[in-house]
Structures are given as C-alpha cells and as structure tokens.
Design a protein around this motif. Structure first.
Motif, PDB file in Angstrom:
ATOM      1  N   ALA A 256     -41.447 -37.351 -12.465  1.00 23.79           N
ATOM      2  CA  ALA A 256     -40.375 -38.330 -12.245  1.00 23.79           C
ATOM      3  C   ALA A 256     -40.624 -39.612 -13.045  1.00 23.79           C
ATOM      4  N   GLY A 257     -41.871 -40.054 -13.053  1.00 28.53           N
ATOM      5  CA  GLY A 257     -42.212 -41.290 -13.774  1.00 28.53           C
ATOM      6  C   GLY A 257     -41.947 -41.172 -15.271  1.00 28.53           C
ATOM      7  N   GLU A 258     -42.234 -40.013 -15.824  1.00 26.29           N
ATOM      8  CA  GLU A 258     -42.011 -39.813 -17.261  1.00 26.29           C
ATOM      9  C   GLU A 258     -40.524 -39.825 -17.580  1.00 26.29           C
ATOM     10  N   ILE A 259     -39.729 -39.259 -16.658  1.00 29.46           N
ATOM     11  CA  ILE A 259     -38.272 -39.264 -16.868  1.00 29.46           C
ATOM     12  C   ILE A 259     -37.766 -40.709 -16.861  1.00 29.46           C
ATOM     13  N   LEU A 260     -38.297 -41.494 -15.938  1.00 28.66           N
ATOM     14  CA  LEU A 260     -37.894 -42.906 -15.865  1.00 28.66           C
ATOM     15  C   LEU A 260     -38.253 -43.611 -17.182  1.00 28.66           C
ATOM     16  N   HIS A 261     -39.451 -43.330 -17.673  1.00 32.62           N
ATOM     17  CA  HIS A 261     -39.903 -43.956 -18.924  1.00 32.62           C
ATOM     18  C   HIS A 261     -39.023 -43.553 -20.092  1.00 32.62           C
ATOM     19  N   SER A 262     -38.673 -42.261 -20.134  1.00 33.57           N
ATOM     20  CA  SER A 262     -37.887 -41.817 -21.298  1.00 33.57           C
ATOM     21  C   SER A 262     -36.419 -42.266 -21.213  1.00 33.57           C
ATOM     22  N   THR A 263     -35.922 -42.545 -20.006  1.00 34.65           N
ATOM     23  CA  THR A 263     -34.511 -42.967 -19.918  1.00 34.65           C
ATOM     24  C   THR A 263     -34.358 -44.493 -19.888  1.00 34.65           C
ATOM     25  N   LEU A 264     -35.154 -45.173 -19.068  1.00 33.07           N
ATOM     26  CA  LEU A 264     -34.965 -46.628 -18.946  1.00 33.07           C
ATOM     27  C   LEU A 264     -36.072 -47.443 -19.622  1.00 33.07           C
ATOM     28  N   GLY A 265     -37.119 -46.765 -20.109  1.00 35.21           N
ATOM     29  CA  GLY A 265     -38.134 -47.462 -20.919  1.00 35.21           C
ATOM     30  C   GLY A 265     -39.323 -48.033 -20.171  1.00 35.21           C
ATOM     31  N   PHE A 266     -39.455 -47.702 -18.887  1.00 31.14           N
ATOM     32  CA  PHE A 266     -40.628 -48.192 -18.138  1.00 31.14           C
ATOM     33  C   PHE A 266     -40.935 -47.263 -16.970  1.00 31.14           C
ATOM     34  N   CYS A 267     -42.122 -47.423 -16.407  1.00 29.62           N
ATOM     35  CA  CYS A 267     -42.487 -46.713 -15.160  1.00 29.62           C
ATOM     36  C   CYS A 267     -42.878 -47.775 -14.131  1.00 29.62           C
ATOM     37  N   ILE A 268     -42.624 -47.493 -12.856  1.00 23.41           N
ATOM     38  CA  ILE A 268     -43.150 -48.369 -11.798  1.00 23.41           C
ATOM     39  C   ILE A 268     -43.945 -47.522 -10.813  1.00 23.41           C
ATOM     40  N   ASP A 269     -44.968 -48.149 -10.232  1.00 22.09           N
ATOM     41  CA  ASP A 269     -45.804 -47.435  -9.269  1.00 22.09           C
ATOM     42  C   ASP A 269     -46.268 -48.375  -8.174  1.00 22.09           C
ATOM     43  N   ARG A 270     -46.639 -47.761  -7.041  1.00 17.89           N
ATOM     44  CA  ARG A 270     -47.195 -48.557  -5.946  1.00 17.89           C
ATOM     45  C   ARG A 270     -48.706 -48.677  -6.112  1.00 17.89           C
ATOM     46  N   ALA A 271     -49.263 -49.843  -5.821  1.00 15.06           N
ATOM     47  CA  ALA A 271     -50.712 -50.059  -5.885  1.00 15.06           C
ATOM     48  C   ALA A 271     -51.033 -51.305  -5.067  1.00 15.06           C
ATOM     49  N   PRO A 272     -52.342 -51.518  -4.746  1.00 14.04           N
ATOM     50  CA  PRO A 272     -52.688 -52.728  -3.970  1.00 14.04           C
ATOM     51  C   PRO A 272     -52.229 -53.999  -4.697  1.00 14.04           C
TER      52      PRO A 272
END
Ligand SMILES: C[S@@+](CC[C@H](N)C(=O)[O-])C[C@H]1O[C@@H](n2cnc3c(N)ncnc32)[C@H](O)[C@@H]1O
Length: 297
Positions: free
Chosen positions: A110-126
């Motif tokens: 899913a993250g790669e699809i986001l990167h290839s369509t909108l140009g970035f990835c987001i993730d949860r972290a501390p």
C-alpha cells in the motif's frame, strides 16, 4: 443573577466555537497551548483546497489500489456497468494473460502505491514529542503544500446520535465544524461498532467502506490521520483538517477504500470524511502536526 447567566452564555458560545475537539485533551491543555490555536473567520472560509482537488487525489490513489487488487475484484467487476468496466479492462486482460503465461504477479505494498501515485509515504512511529505516544511521519518522498496527506478514519456520528459510552476516556473522538463526530479509535467498543456498521452496509461484493485501518496494515495507506499529534510552541502545525463530504458520483467500486462509515444505517446526506491537508511542503523524516484547537470567530 443576570451577570451569571451572561457569563454562562458567553462560555457556552466560546465552547461551541471550537472546531476540532479531542476530549479530554482540549479541556486539559487549552491554557498551555493558546499560542498554537488556529483562528478562522467563518466556517465556510476554512477549506484550504477545493473539494474537487481532494476528490481527484483520492480517486487517483484508490484507482491505483483497485488496479493492484484486480485479481480479487472479479465478482464486483461483474456487477459494474460497462462504462466502468472499460476503465479497468485493459489491465484486467493483461493480468489474465500474464497469469496464463504463469508470469509472477508483482504486488505492490500500500505504501508503495501511495508513493507512486501521490509522491510520498506516511507511517506511524513514536513521536518526536516526549509523552505524545505514536505520531505520523513522512517516511518516503516529499509532500507538496496543499496535498492530501492523510485521512481521519472512524465511525461518523450525527450530533443527535449516541456516542456517550464510546467517548469515555477516548482521545480519538474528533469534532467537525457542524457538530458531527468521528470516532477514530481502533480499539475496544469503538472498533466493534465500526466493524459492525461496516458489515451491515456491505452488499455482496460491494463494500461501502474499508475496515483494514483497524489493523496494523491499512489497505488505504492514508487512513492513519487519527494518530497525528497536536502542534506545540516548539513544533508548528504542518497539516490541517478539512471536511470532505463524499459526493454521490464518487466511484462506487472505490468506496471500499473510504475509512469512514455512518453509525446509523439511515443517515441522510453524504458520508462525512475528514482529510489532512499540508500547510507547507513537508520533507521525508518530518512528523505531521495538526492543530487540535481551531476557533471559528
Ligand atoms: C488523537 S490522539 C493522537 C495519537 C496518540 N499520540 C497515540 O499514540 O495514541 C490524541 C492524544 O495524543 C496525545 N498528544 C497529542 N498531541 C500531543 C502533544 N503535543 N503533546 C503531548 N501529547 C500529545 C494526547 O495524549 C492526546 O490525548
């Protein structure tokens, strides 16, 4: 007596003017965060980008996810009108031929699809902030000012619907400008309510929402907006909330990726979603910070 009444009225008026309230967070932190409040002149002036742009970004991402999932969408595709089928047919035919030639089907995350369509990835972290728990970060690429960066998932309650028990000690209850609430908690009673509403509204293979945001691996990678933390005096807001009412013409086959569902089956009007919009360009590695306090003047 009259003085008390006018004091009470002005307090009620002030309280009602807060647009986004995460109870009890707002109540406890209001005085400490006065400098980080966001003021808007009028509820109608609060949209940073037009709805058409939000719609375009969501459809672009959801279509890419749908195409990636095509092999499992057969049943749904059969129900769709010819015009809609033709959007996906070239890829569908290609996938079938590849399968027959036993080529390996490369599945993008899913993250790669986001990167290839909108140009970035987001993730949860501390979070970078002490004692703020989990936050949301740009983990790849670059977000441009005005882009849709995230979505606020959850069950949508109209003002008059019962949310009392779900809201006890729940920091994920988001209040929209018109008093609609969205419960974005992925645990406990909130989770059960969302799951049950999502199952209730499914028509065979036609899902009306996505429930995978309740897990660690949402199929819509934007659906982590409930984990965005509040800005502080040291860390300014780089995103803001914006309501998006899903129009009737939103592609029916893509509704399965919307991370919101109405609490009540017979809610009138469009489904309410909330997106987070970038207030400035945001680089890889930066944490997203919104503003929990918006005052409509
Ligand atoms: C909507 S949740 C955000 C997700 C939360 N960080 C978590 O890990 O579950 C809101 C809660 O996050 C925490 N929080 C958000 N912004 C914060 C800040 N600037 N400083 C400290 N805690 C914060 C508070 O506990 C608040 O009730």
């Amino acid at each position: 007596m009259r003085q008390w009444r006018s004091l009470l009225q002005s307090l009620i008026c002030k309280w009602k003017s807060y647009r986004h309230r995460f109870v009890p967070w707002v109540a406890l932190n209001l005085s400490r965060n006065r400098r980080t409040m966001r003021y808007v002149q009028d509820s109608h002036c609060d949209k940073l980008v037009p709805d058409t742009e939000v719609h375009t970004a969501l459809v672009k991402l959801f279509r890419a996810i749908f195409l990636q999932n095509l092999p499992s969408q057969n049943e749904l595709l059969r129900m769709l009108p010819e015009a809609t089928k033709s959007i996906y047919r070239p890829r569908f035919t290609h996938d079938h031929q590849s399968k027959n030639r036993s080529e390996s089907h490369v599945t993008l995350e899913a993250g790669e699809i986001l990167h290839s369509t909108l140009g970035f990835c987001i993730d949860r972290a501390p979070s970078y902030l002490d004692s703020a728990g989990i936050g949301v970060f740009v983990s790849k690429g670059h977000v441009q000012k005005g882009a849709v960066v995230s979505m606020y998932p959850g069950t949508v309650y109209q003002q008059y619907e019962p949310i009392f028990f779900q809201s006890i000690g729940n920091p994920f209850v988001f209040r929209c400008i018109d008093g609609i609430f969205i419960d974005g908690n992925d645990k406990g009673i909130s989770k059960s309510v969302y799951r049950s509403c999502s199952g209730r509204d499914q028509l065979g293979p036609l899902k009306m929402c996505d429930a995978s945001w309740l897990s660690a691996f949402p199929q819509n990678p934007l659906a982590v907006g409930q984990y965005v933390n509040n800005c502080s005096n040291e860390r300014a807001a780089n995103v803001c909330y914006q309501e998006f009412d899903v129009p009737e013409y939103f592609p029916v086959e893509l509704r399965q990726y919307l991370p919101n569902i109405n609490y009540s089956h017979d809610s009138q009007g469009p489904l309410r979603c909330v997106v987070l919009i970038a207030l400035r360009d945001i680089d890889c590695g930066e944490e997203l910070f919104s503003n929990y306090f918006t005052i409509v003047q």
